[in-house]
Design a protein around this motif. Structure first.
Motif, PDB file in Angstrom:
ATOM      1  N   VAL A 165       3.460 -20.785   3.201  1.00 15.78           N
ATOM      2  CA  VAL A 165       3.672 -19.490   3.821  1.00 15.78           C
ATOM      3  C   VAL A 165       4.628 -18.701   2.939  1.00 15.78           C
ATOM      4  N   VAL A 166       4.343 -17.426   2.744  1.00 14.03           N
ATOM      5  CA  VAL A 166       5.280 -16.524   2.076  1.00 14.03           C
ATOM      6  C   VAL A 166       5.643 -15.437   3.072  1.00 14.03           C
ATOM      7  N   VAL A 167       6.950 -15.184   3.231  1.00 16.38           N
ATOM      8  CA  VAL A 167       7.418 -14.145   4.144  1.00 16.38           C
ATOM      9  C   VAL A 167       8.076 -13.036   3.338  1.00 16.38           C
ATOM     10  N   HIS A 168       7.599 -11.827   3.547  1.00 12.99           N
ATOM     11  CA  HIS A 168       8.226 -10.639   2.955  1.00 12.99           C
ATOM     12  C   HIS A 168       9.180 -10.084   3.998  1.00 12.99           C
ATOM     13  N   ALA A 169      10.488 -10.101   3.692  1.00  9.96           N
ATOM     14  CA  ALA A 169      11.506  -9.689   4.654  1.00  9.96           C
ATOM     15  C   ALA A 169      12.103  -8.356   4.250  1.00  9.96           C
ATOM     16  N   GLY A 170      12.090  -7.393   5.162  1.00  7.80           N
ATOM     17  CA  GLY A 170      12.641  -6.088   4.862  1.00  7.80           C
ATOM     18  C   GLY A 170      11.737  -5.333   3.906  1.00  7.80           C
ATOM     19  N   LEU A 171      12.324  -4.848   2.800  1.00  9.25           N
ATOM     20  CA  LEU A 171      11.584  -4.003   1.875  1.00  9.25           C
ATOM     21  C   LEU A 171      11.311  -4.638   0.527  1.00  9.25           C
ATOM     22  N   LEU A 172      12.201  -5.515   0.045  1.00 10.34           N
ATOM     23  CA  LEU A 172      12.140  -5.875  -1.366  1.00 10.34           C
ATOM     24  C   LEU A 172      12.114  -7.363  -1.674  1.00 10.34           C
ATOM     25  N   HIS A 173      12.166  -8.226  -0.674  1.00  9.75           N
ATOM     26  CA  HIS A 173      12.327  -9.647  -0.991  1.00  9.75           C
ATOM     27  C   HIS A 173      11.250 -10.520  -0.359  1.00  9.75           C
ATOM     28  N   ASP A 174      10.779 -11.472  -1.170  1.00 10.22           N
ATOM     29  CA  ASP A 174       9.773 -12.442  -0.750  1.00 10.22           C
ATOM     30  C   ASP A 174      10.384 -13.830  -0.713  1.00 10.22           C
ATOM     31  N   PHE A 175      10.043 -14.595   0.317  1.00 14.52           N
ATOM     32  CA  PHE A 175      10.571 -15.943   0.486  1.00 14.52           C
ATOM     33  C   PHE A 175       9.404 -16.920   0.641  1.00 14.52           C
ATOM     34  N   PRO A 176       9.153 -17.773  -0.359  1.00 13.58           N
ATOM     35  CA  PRO A 176       8.053 -18.730  -0.268  1.00 13.58           C
ATOM     36  C   PRO A 176       8.482 -20.024   0.416  1.00 13.58           C
ATOM     37  N   PHE A 177       7.570 -20.609   1.156  1.00 15.04           N
ATOM     38  CA  PHE A 177       7.782 -21.906   1.819  1.00 15.04           C
ATOM     39  C   PHE A 177       6.557 -22.763   1.555  1.00 15.04           C
ATOM     40  N   PRO A 178       6.676 -23.850   0.801  1.00 21.72           N
ATOM     41  CA  PRO A 178       7.911 -24.302   0.167  1.00 21.72           C
ATOM     42  C   PRO A 178       8.259 -23.464  -1.060  1.00 21.72           C
ATOM     43  N   ILE A 179       9.545 -23.490  -1.437  1.00 18.47           N
ATOM     44  CA  ILE A 179       9.936 -22.865  -2.695  1.00 18.47           C
ATOM     45  C   ILE A 179       9.233 -23.585  -3.835  1.00 18.47           C
ATOM     46  N   CYS A 180       9.266 -24.900  -3.777  1.00 21.96           N
ATOM     47  CA  CYS A 180       8.605 -25.718  -4.791  1.00 21.96           C
ATOM     48  C   CYS A 180       8.140 -26.999  -4.127  1.00 21.96           C
ATOM     49  N   GLY A 181       6.863 -27.303  -4.269  1.00 26.97           N
ATOM     50  CA  GLY A 181       6.325 -28.506  -3.646  1.00 26.97           C
ATOM     51  C   GLY A 181       6.211 -29.671  -4.598  1.00 26.97           C
ATOM     52  N   CYS A 182       6.872 -29.594  -5.761  1.00 28.64           N
ATOM     53  CA  CYS A 182       6.708 -30.651  -6.754  1.00 28.64           C
ATOM     54  C   CYS A 182       7.327 -31.957  -6.276  1.00 28.64           C
ATOM     55  N   ASP A 183       6.902 -33.042  -6.894  1.00 27.91           N
ATOM     56  CA  ASP A 183       7.384 -34.366  -6.492  1.00 27.91           C
ATOM     57  C   ASP A 183       8.883 -34.508  -6.690  1.00 27.91           C
ATOM     58  N   ALA A 184       9.428 -33.865  -7.720  1.00 25.73           N
ATOM     59  CA  ALA A 184      10.853 -33.994  -8.003  1.00 25.73           C
ATOM     60  C   ALA A 184      11.698 -33.382  -6.892  1.00 25.73           C
TER      61      ALA A 184
END
Length: 390
Positions: A281-300
């Motif tokens: 899921v990616v959430v665009h909050a307000g006017l200028l910022h995007d927040f991805p979930f997960p930020i990174c799904g890598c194994d590390a």
């Protein structure tokens, strides 16, 4: 060697741990105070400078003189791997010393950078680039570093954001039950996501590898439940339309569904939810910022659906409670910044970065609108009647 490596302030340290992800479009300010400014390993370069008749001390605070010294010696330096690494470390230390908020960082691919959120130089490639740079390019780099070093940290900070709903919501959000699954590695053993590496550092081959990404499918359910909760609790308009994906400035990949939730108070921040095929899921909050979930799904990074669902809920509920602020433009680079405080006061985060919108008109419109809420976006208005529906 230790006595030679005293040319920069502060204790000599090793490299910090690699950053978990470069997937976000902005840099977050969530440091734990453990930064590397004075990296060890440059003694061979000090000896090389002395043998060449130029004291290394004279190069520590003058990038123009440092680059001028390096340029005719690049071929000789490149022929000796130990000397090449020492020169790279020395250059990175010089850059990290230019500003009090600059330091070393390591990218997920292992490349080393020096700088801060405003400017980061990939030091591993800098010396190679110097060999290809003409006088004009070299002068431009020196000017850029000089301007950056003289800017100093931005002292204009957000006011502390304290999320306090106007009226306590009738019901609190309850996360839906998510399916419990067991995942296995190539050896057939169960993978304990969230504690996969224990106290050890992740192996290098675990970066940029994301096995069992299906473990994040539950984020789709959590996002849908949040939209339903916001619609039933707050005075908002909900619009389900794929065209709203244009709100994002990041590449979300294949988009499955989009919903925009807009509070009926223009001083409160809207939210756009984008469900992706990753799954995520990616959430665009307000006017200028995007927040991805997960930020990174890598194994590390070893994230779980529960940890990412907690982050998602923190963002959405805190925005609704008035714990979110944005500002633009900031500084010479015209950054966009955000600040977020958890609705329960359990934590906070902030970040800044460059923005990419369709045109200058949109950026100026965003600047004007954010100028009207300098202390942060306001809390969302609650529904007057819990039984009311759109």
């Amino acid at each position: 060697m230790g006595e030679i490596e005293t040319l920069f302030d502060g204790p000599v340290t090793g490299l910090p741990a690699p950053l978990s992800s470069t997937a976000v479009a902005y840099a977050t300010d969530q440091t734990d105070g453990k930064t590397a400014k004075h990296l060890a390993g440059y003694a061979p370069f000090v000896a090389f400078c002395d043998a060449s008749g130029v004291p290394a001390q004279d190069l520590t605070s003058n990038v123009e003189r440092l680059f001028t010294f390096l340029k005719p010696h690049l071929k000789q330096i490149a022929e000796d791997p130990e000397l090449s690494n020492a020169a790279t470390v020395f250059v990175g230390n010089v850059i990290a010393a230019l500003r009090p908020d600059a330091c070393w960082s390591v990218m997920p691919d292992g490349s080393r950078e020096a700088g801060n959120m405003d400017l980061r130089i990939t030091v591993d490639r800098l010396i190679e680039g110097l060999g290809e740079a003409d006088d004009a390019m070299l002068a431009g780099l020196v000017t850029r570093l000089s301007e950056w070093s003289s800017d100093g940290p931005d002292d204009s900070l957000f006011p502390e954001l304290r999320p306090v709903p106007v009226v306590e919501a009738q019901q609190h959000f309850v996360r839906p039950d998510l399916p419990s699954r067991e995942y296995h590695g190539e050896d057939g053993r169960p993978i304990n996501y969230g504690d996969r590496w224990g106290a050890d550092s992740p192996p290098e081959d675990s970066y940029s590898v994301d096995t069992h990404r299906e473990r994040f499918e539950g984020l789709h359910q959590v996002a849908k439940a949040l939209v339903e909760y916001m619609n039933s609790t707050y005075d908002v308009d909900v619009s389900v339309d794929p065209a709203h994906a244009a709100d994002l400035s990041v590449n979300a990949g294949e988009v499955m569904e989009v919903a925009r939730v807009t509070p009926r108070d223009p001083s409160a921040a809207p939210l756009t939810f984008v469900w992706t095929a990753y799954p995520g899921v990616v959430v665009h909050a307000g006017l200028l910022h995007d927040f991805p979930f997960p930020i990174c799904g890598c194994d590390a990074c070893d994230e779980t659906v529960d940890s990412e669902a907690t982050r998602l809920e923190m963002l959405v509920l805190s925005v609704a409670a008035g714990g979110y602020g944005e500002r633009y433009p900031v500084g010479r680079e015209r950054w966009a910044e955000y600040s977020l405080t958890a609705v329960d006061g359990s934590g906070s985060q902030s970040g800044r970065g460059q923005v990419a919108l369709a045109g200058e008109g949109e950026l100026e419109a965003a600047a004007q609108r954010l100028g009207a809420v300098p202390d942060g976006w306001k809390p969302w208005p609650l529904r007057k009647s819990p039984s009311a529906s759109d």
